[in-house]
Design an enzyme around this catalytic site. Structure first.
Site, short mmCIF file in Angstrom:
data_model
loop_
_atom_site.label_atom_id
_atom_site.label_comp_id
_atom_site.label_asym_id
_atom_site.label_seq_id
_atom_site.Cartn_x
_atom_site.Cartn_y
_atom_site.Cartn_z
N GLY A 191 0.70 -1.21 -0.05
CA GLY A 191 0.07 0.10 -0.08
C GLY A 191 0.88 1.23 0.14
N ASP A 205 -5.41 2.32 10.84
CA ASP A 205 -6.69 2.14 11.34
C ASP A 205 -6.59 1.64 12.78
OD1 ASP A 205 -6.34 -0.55 10.34
OD2 ASP A 205 -7.26 -0.06 8.51
#
Length: 176
Positions: free
Chosen positions: A44, A103
């Site tokens: 990512g 997150d």
């Protein structure tokens, strides 16, 4: 892909460009004369890291680790595993983790513990997107690009089942 497609833009291309430049200046100022090792988290963070290193006008090294916690879906499995390790030694070096999103904080906590066991001089974190509302464990973030809502995003390195990383902006994933 089950009809899942990029929807509304969460972070525009212009916003990304401006913020990455700001982060690069801050990192260069903070690490002047230290030659940090930037450790990108695959897959990512590779787009963000490529732009970020070009925005940091100091001597630095780069390396990558591969971690997996999503198992191909849109929800974290909660289990983190190392699938590709560093190629450079980091003992007595200043390390800056470059992550796409934080997150729950579980992946970052796993990586921080793993890297700190190698005795670097320091470990700090630069994240493009912080989903603070999702935090399950504390996460010390030194450089934050954007705080975003709890939506699944794609583009600028973020993917859904391997797709959409190549979008020049960050968008909410919709449909399905």
């Amino acid at each position: 892909m089950g009809g899942r497609r990029p929807g509304r833009v969460v972070i525009s291309e212009a916003e990304l460009e401006a913020r990455v430049a700001e982060l690069g200046r801050a990192i260069a100022r903070d690490y002047a004369g230290r030659e940090p090792v930037l450790v990108g988290v695959l897959q990512g963070a590779f787009v963000f890291m490529a732009d970020l290193v070009r925005a940091i006008p100091i001597d630095l090294a780069t390396d990558f680790v591969g971690l997996q916690s999503y198992e191909g879906g849109a929800k974290s499995s909660g289990q983190v595993r190392l699938v590709s390790d560093l190629s450079l030694p980091i003992a007595d070096r200043h390390v800056l983790i470059v992550e796409d999103v934080v997150d729950t904080g579980l992946t970052l906590e796993y990586l921080r513990r793993n890297l700190e066991a190698r005795r670097p001089r320091s470990v700090r974190v630069c994240v493009l997107a912080d989903k603070a509302a999702c935090r399950q464990v504390p996460a010390a973030l030194d450089y934050v690009g954007f705080t975003i809502p709890d939506v699944y995003v794609v583009g600028y390195g973020f993917d859904y089942q391997g797709f959409y990383r190549n979008l020049p902006y960050v968008a909410a994933l919709e449909g399905g």
